[in-house]
Design an enzyme around this catalytic site. Structure first.
Site, mmCIF file in Angstrom:
data_model
loop_
_atom_site.group_PDB
_atom_site.id
_atom_site.type_symbol
_atom_site.label_atom_id
_atom_site.label_comp_id
_atom_site.label_asym_id
_atom_site.label_seq_id
_atom_site.Cartn_x
_atom_site.Cartn_y
_atom_site.Cartn_z
ATOM 1 N N GLY A 103 0.749 -1.217 -0.041
ATOM 2 C CA GLY A 103 -0.093 -0.036 -0.005
ATOM 3 C C GLY A 103 0.826 1.130 -0.176
ATOM 4 N NE ARG A 106 8.830 6.242 -0.486
ATOM 5 C CZ ARG A 106 9.784 6.342 -0.891
ATOM 6 N NH1 ARG A 106 10.705 7.625 -0.617
ATOM 7 N NH2 ARG A 106 10.593 5.551 -1.642
ATOM 8 C CE LYS A 126 8.335 7.730 -4.552
ATOM 9 N NZ LYS A 126 9.001 7.233 -5.922
ATOM 10 N N GLY A 139 6.572 7.902 6.272
ATOM 11 C CA GLY A 139 5.691 8.434 5.018
ATOM 12 C C GLY A 139 6.525 9.687 4.510
ATOM 13 N NE ARG A 189 4.685 8.075 -8.859
ATOM 14 C CZ ARG A 189 5.317 7.260 -8.159
ATOM 15 N NH1 ARG A 189 6.549 6.836 -8.501
ATOM 16 N NH2 ARG A 189 4.418 6.324 -7.378
ATOM 17 N NE ARG A 196 1.525 1.577 -6.806
ATOM 18 C CZ ARG A 196 2.603 1.867 -6.965
ATOM 19 N NH1 ARG A 196 3.647 1.252 -7.211
ATOM 20 N NH2 ARG A 196 2.644 3.186 -6.583
ATOM 21 C CG ASP A 265 5.672 -3.229 -4.955
ATOM 22 O OD1 ASP A 265 6.094 -4.486 -5.253
ATOM 23 O OD2 ASP A 265 6.039 -2.383 -4.225
ATOM 24 C CG ASN A 266 8.331 -0.864 -7.406
ATOM 25 O OD1 ASN A 266 7.248 -0.327 -6.494
ATOM 26 N ND2 ASN A 266 9.369 -1.398 -6.805
ATOM 27 C CG ASP A 275 7.262 2.784 -7.604
ATOM 28 O OD1 ASP A 275 6.503 4.122 -7.529
ATOM 29 O OD2 ASP A 275 6.541 1.816 -6.627
HETATM 30 P P1 AMP Z 1 9.437 1.168 -3.040
HETATM 31 O O1 AMP Z 1 10.522 0.422 -2.325
HETATM 32 O O2 AMP Z 1 9.617 2.595 -3.162
HETATM 33 O O3 AMP Z 1 8.400 0.676 -3.966
HETATM 34 O O4 AMP Z 1 8.338 1.062 -1.477
HETATM 35 C C1 AMP Z 1 7.868 -0.370 -1.201
HETATM 36 C C2 AMP Z 1 6.948 -0.220 -0.019
HETATM 37 O O5 AMP Z 1 7.561 0.608 1.122
HETATM 38 C C3 AMP Z 1 5.747 0.763 -0.653
HETATM 39 O O6 AMP Z 1 4.499 0.140 0.160
HETATM 40 C C4 AMP Z 1 6.000 1.892 0.202
HETATM 41 O O7 AMP Z 1 4.986 2.728 0.333
HETATM 42 C C5 AMP Z 1 6.667 1.583 1.515
HETATM 43 N N1 AMP Z 1 7.694 2.721 1.877
HETATM 44 C C6 AMP Z 1 8.924 3.030 1.435
HETATM 45 N N2 AMP Z 1 9.295 4.129 2.047
HETATM 46 C C7 AMP Z 1 8.769 4.462 3.061
HETATM 47 C C8 AMP Z 1 8.476 5.353 4.205
HETATM 48 N N3 AMP Z 1 9.701 6.538 4.246
HETATM 49 N N4 AMP Z 1 7.579 5.428 4.919
HETATM 50 C C9 AMP Z 1 6.430 4.568 4.920
HETATM 51 N N5 AMP Z 1 6.269 3.736 3.949
HETATM 52 C C10 AMP Z 1 7.313 3.734 3.194
HETATM 53 MG MG MG Z 2 6.798 0.806 -5.011
#
Ligand code: AMP
Ligand code: MG
Length: 500
Positions: A103, A106, A126, A139, A189, A196, A265-266, A275
């Site tokens: 989900g 952030r 973001k 977040g 963004r 996804r 998810d990406n 992403d």
């Molecule tokens: P990503 O690696 O950016 O694709 O993120 C993978 C998951 O981690 C997603 O659910 C993001 O929303 C969550 N996520 C990444 N960084 C943060 C953060 N700083 N705070 C909260 N959730 C995060």
């Molecule tokens: Mg992601």
């Protein structure tokens, strides 16, 4: 923000201070569970760092209004643009092969901007603070990675590769705490959507076929409306996503782009690149190129990207099974029938692009061998990916060592013979190549230099120069050696980190 009035850049009369937002939110009509309502967490004194004026205009927004200092409050999420309905999206995904519930931890989706041409683009912040999906995360996002996403996504766009885009970066002027303390920022963004493969996996994981059906119908409406009327729209949806992904990954391979974190998810159902975390463009050609500091086994290495995309689409097919046929065995057979087409579809796109890179207008059986021989030589010689094709697209080889190499010269002769068998002359071939082989990519060391200057002392001049260069990747008439010279052979190995 109170309604105010301003004069627009075009000198047109006074307009309400809305900047041109026309937001809808069709995603929020999906059943409960697909999202959580959540407001951005305000920051104390946001400042606009970057604004993408051409993109603002395409979206029907007024760049002059958006550039005003008050607008930083929108881009930081302190003030919502008219019509916004902030939500975090639910999704799951396979990360490095393992299923996880994720989900938007952030990111907050404000709505969908309807452009003057009637197109619909998600507007997402973001880094605007925690959401119900944040788990232990804050977040938030750091300035460096958000500027990096801005640079790379705009480079991809200029290269003609489908991608999410970056409208603005606002500094929060609050620290984020990672391994060190970093300046915080929020990226605005835009995307055809943020649906996804992992969104479908989430819907499937609820066990409610109605969730799957709602999402599939919504995806069809939004991205593949021509398929809503076919006999088996859900099978057609799976095929269509597969085709767009095969085409997309071929485009990545053609420019040496390594996404770095191709978790499901990406991967966007729209076929856009999404992403931008540990991604980077390859310098010296090597199929095993990996930049991400956490990709220890090279799962997401350059040469693995097609295979991983295929695997990801098989996760999509698996999540969609209940929609493909009422009988499970039959559904699996349908899914497998679709999935087995991936390698051939990818190869067709890949070869078509390689031909253009080599100035070839039509197919000959030996083309694949010709291309592969070149890659072998490039790998052995550690030749720069972009500049080798750039050299071939020009009149003289700037890589003198490669030009003098016996195997390369033999290859070059065969290539010239192949070009000679075409009806098109060399100028036409060169023109074709110059439309497909970028002269400029965001070189890793240039990106780092620009980010260092921007994040350490707020100097944006390098960043702006870089953005100007990558906005015209095929500008062969520009002499900018500083932006086209690869890093020195003894430069440290480039490492990237997930963009948290
Ligand atoms: P990503 O690696 O950016 O694709 O993120 C993978 C998951 O981690 C997603 O659910 C993001 O929303 C969550 N996520 C990444 N960084 C943060 C953060 N700083 N705070 C909260 N959730 C995060
Ligand atoms: Mg992601």
């Amino acid at each position: 923000m109170n309604a105010q009035s301003v004069i627009t850049a075009t000198g047109s009369p006074i307009v309400p201070f809305t900047g041109g937002w026309r937001l809808e939110h069709t995603y929020a009509r999906l059943p409960a569970g697909f999202f959580a309502s959540v407001s951005p967490t305000p920051v104390s004194s946001p400042r606009l760092v970057l604004l993408n004026r051409p993109l603002a205009e395409e979206l029907g927004l007024d760049p002059t209004v958006l550039a005003q200092s008050e607008s930083a409050a929108w881009f930081a999420g302190n003030v919502l643009s008219p019509g916004a309905f902030p939500i975090a999206q639910a999704y799951s995904g396979h990360q490095y092969g393992n299923f996880v519930r994720l989900g938007d931890g952030r990111a907050i989706l404000l709505g969908e901007q309807i452009t003057p041409r009637g197109e619909r683009f998600d507007i997402q912040l973001k880094g605007p603070g925690p959401t119900p999906y944040s788990r232990r995360g804050d977040g938030r996002a750091a300035l460096g990675p958000m500027l990096r996403e801005y640079i790379i996504s705009e480079a991809m766009h200029a290269l003609g590769i489908p991608t999410t885009r970056s409208l603005a970066v606002a500094a929060t002027r609050e620290p984020v705490f990672r391994e060190t303390t970093l300046p915080g920022a929020i990226l605005t963004r835009t995307a055809a959507s943020h649906l996804r493969v992992g969104t479908v996996e989430w819907a499937a994981s609820t066990g409610e076929i109605e969730n799957l059906r709602s999402l599939a119908d919504y995806t069809l409406q939004r991205h593949y409306p021509e398929l809503t009327k076919v006999e088996q729209p859900y099978v057609a949806l799976l095929e269509a996503v597969l085709q767009r992904q095969a085409a997309l990954i071929a485009r990545w391979q053609h420019v040496g782009f390594v996404h770095g974190v191709m978790n499901t998810d990406n991967m966007a159902l729209s076929g856009e690149t999404i992403d931008y975390g540990p991604c980077a463009f390859m310098d010296a050609y090597h199929p095993a190129t990996v930049f991400s500091s956490i990709d220890h086994h090279g799962r997401y290495a350059y040469a693995n990207q097609p295979k991983i995309a295929h695997w990801n689409i098989s996760r999509l097919a698996s999540a969609m099974l209940p929609l493909l046929h009422t009988n499970e065995e039959e559904a699996v057979a349908v899914a497998n029938g679709v999935l087995k087409s991936f390698p051939e579809i990818f190869r067709t796109h890949w070869l078509a692009g390689l031909r253009a890179k080599l100035g070839l207008f039509y197919e000959e059986p030996g083309d694949i061998e010709l291309a592969e021989n070149l890659f072998t030589i490039m790998q052995e010689q550690g030749a720069d990916f972009t500049n080798t094709f750039r050299d071939l697209s020009g009149e003289v080889m700037t890589n003198i060592e490669l030009a003098a190499h016996a195997e390369f010269r033999a290859w070059h002769t065969r290539w010239q013979e192949r070009l000679g068998r075409q009806l098109q002359n060399r100028d036409e071939a060169r023109a074709l190549m110059r439309r497909h082989n970028p002269a400029f990519i965001p070189r890793n060391h240039k990106v780092e230099e620009a980010l260092a200057a921007a994040t350490s002392h707020g100097d944006l001049s390098e960043l702006e120069k870089l953005l100007d260069v990558i906005a015209q990747p095929f500008a062969y008439d520009r002499q900018l050696p500083d932006f086209s010279t690869p890093p020195a052979p003894d430069a440290p190995v480039y490492r990237t980190f997930c963009g948290t």
